[in-house]
Write an enzyme that holds these catalytic residues in place. Structure first.
Site, PDB file in Angstrom:
ATOM      1  CG  HIS A 143      -0.294   0.311   2.508  1.00  0.00           C
ATOM      2  ND1 HIS A 143       0.440  -0.638   3.203  1.00  0.00           N
ATOM      3  CD2 HIS A 143      -0.233   1.450   3.245  1.00  0.00           C
ATOM      4  CE1 HIS A 143       0.900  -0.095   4.322  1.00  0.00           C
ATOM      5  NE2 HIS A 143       0.518   1.174   4.363  1.00  0.00           N
ATOM      6  CG  HIS A 145       1.948   6.152   5.452  1.00  0.00           C
ATOM      7  ND1 HIS A 145       1.119   5.906   6.507  1.00  0.00           N
ATOM      8  CD2 HIS A 145       2.543   7.343   5.694  1.00  0.00           C
ATOM      9  CE1 HIS A 145       1.225   6.913   7.375  1.00  0.00           C
ATOM     10  NE2 HIS A 145       2.083   7.804   6.881  1.00  0.00           N
TER      11      HIS A 145
END
Length: 178
Positions: A143, A145
Site C-alpha cells: 500500500h 502511506h
C-alpha cells in the site's frame, strides 16, 4: 431608539462570533491553501484506489491507499517540487520513503515504497513517477502511506480540490496525467 441599539448589539455580537469561529478553524484555511497548489492523486490516470483513514493511524491524518494489485504500481508526485528526503529505514517505520517540498510550507510524504525512481535534490513535475508501491518498513501488505504537511504539521488530505473523508474508506479515481 432602544430597539435599534439592541439590534446593532446583536448584529455586532454575531459578527464577532463568526470572526472567532473562522479563527478557530485553521483546517479550513489549510484546505484552501492545499487546493491552491492543487495536490493530485499520486497514481496513474484512471486507477481506482481505496483511501483508508482511521483514528489509530500514525500520524492520525495520514492516508493509506490500497487496492488488490497495489504492489509495484507507479507512485506519482502530487505536485511539482523538489525531493528533499529519500530514505530507506529497512524493516522499520516507513521503510523506503520520499518527501517532496512543493513550496509555501507544503510537503508530501510517500512511504512503504518498493523502489525509488527519483534522486535526492531532483526537481519533479506534477505526475512524475517517483517510485513504486511496496510493503517496506513496518507495513503488513502492499500500500502507499501518504501525508500532506503544512509547515511540518500533517494536514487533512485534499486531492484534486476535494477533501478525503475522515474516518473510513473513500474510493478515489486518479486523474493525474489524464
Amino acid at each position: 431608539m432602544a430597539t435599534v441599539s439592541v439590534k446593532r448589539s446583536v448584529t455586532a455580537l454575531a459578527t464577532s462570533a463568526a470572526a472567532l469561529l473562522a479563527l478557530a478553524t485553521p483546517a479550513l484555511a489549510s484546505d484552501v491553501s492545499a487546493q491552491a497548489i492543487n495536490l493530485r492523486t499520486p497514481f496513474d490516470c484512471g486507477q481506482v484506489w481505496n483511501a483508508n483513514t482511521r483514528t489509530n493511524h500514525n500520524p492520525q491524518l495520514s492516508v493509506d491507499f490500497q487496492r488488490s494489485d497495489a504492489n509495484n504500481k507507479n507512485v506519482r508526485s502530487s505536485a511539482a517540487g523538489k525531493v528533499v528526503t529519500r530514505r530507506d529505514l529497512g524493516n522499520t517505520s516507513y521503510g523506503r520513503y520520499l518527501v517532496i517540498d512543493h513550496g509555501g510550507g507544503w510537503q508530501t510524504l510517500y512511504a512503504h515504497l518498493n523502489s525509488f525512481n527519483v534522486s535526492l535534490g531532483q526537481s519533479v513535475s506534477t505526475g512524475t513517477i517517483i517510485g513504486k508501491v511496496g510493503s517496506t518498513g513496518g507495513s503488513t501488505g502492499p500500500h502507499l502511506h501518504y501525508e500532506q504537511k503544512l509547515n511540518g504539521a500533517v494536514q487533512r488530505v485534499v486531492l484534486n480540490g476535494k477533501a478525503v473523508v475522515y474516518y473510513g474508506n473513500t474510493s478515489i479515481t486518479s486523474s493525474t496525467g489524464c
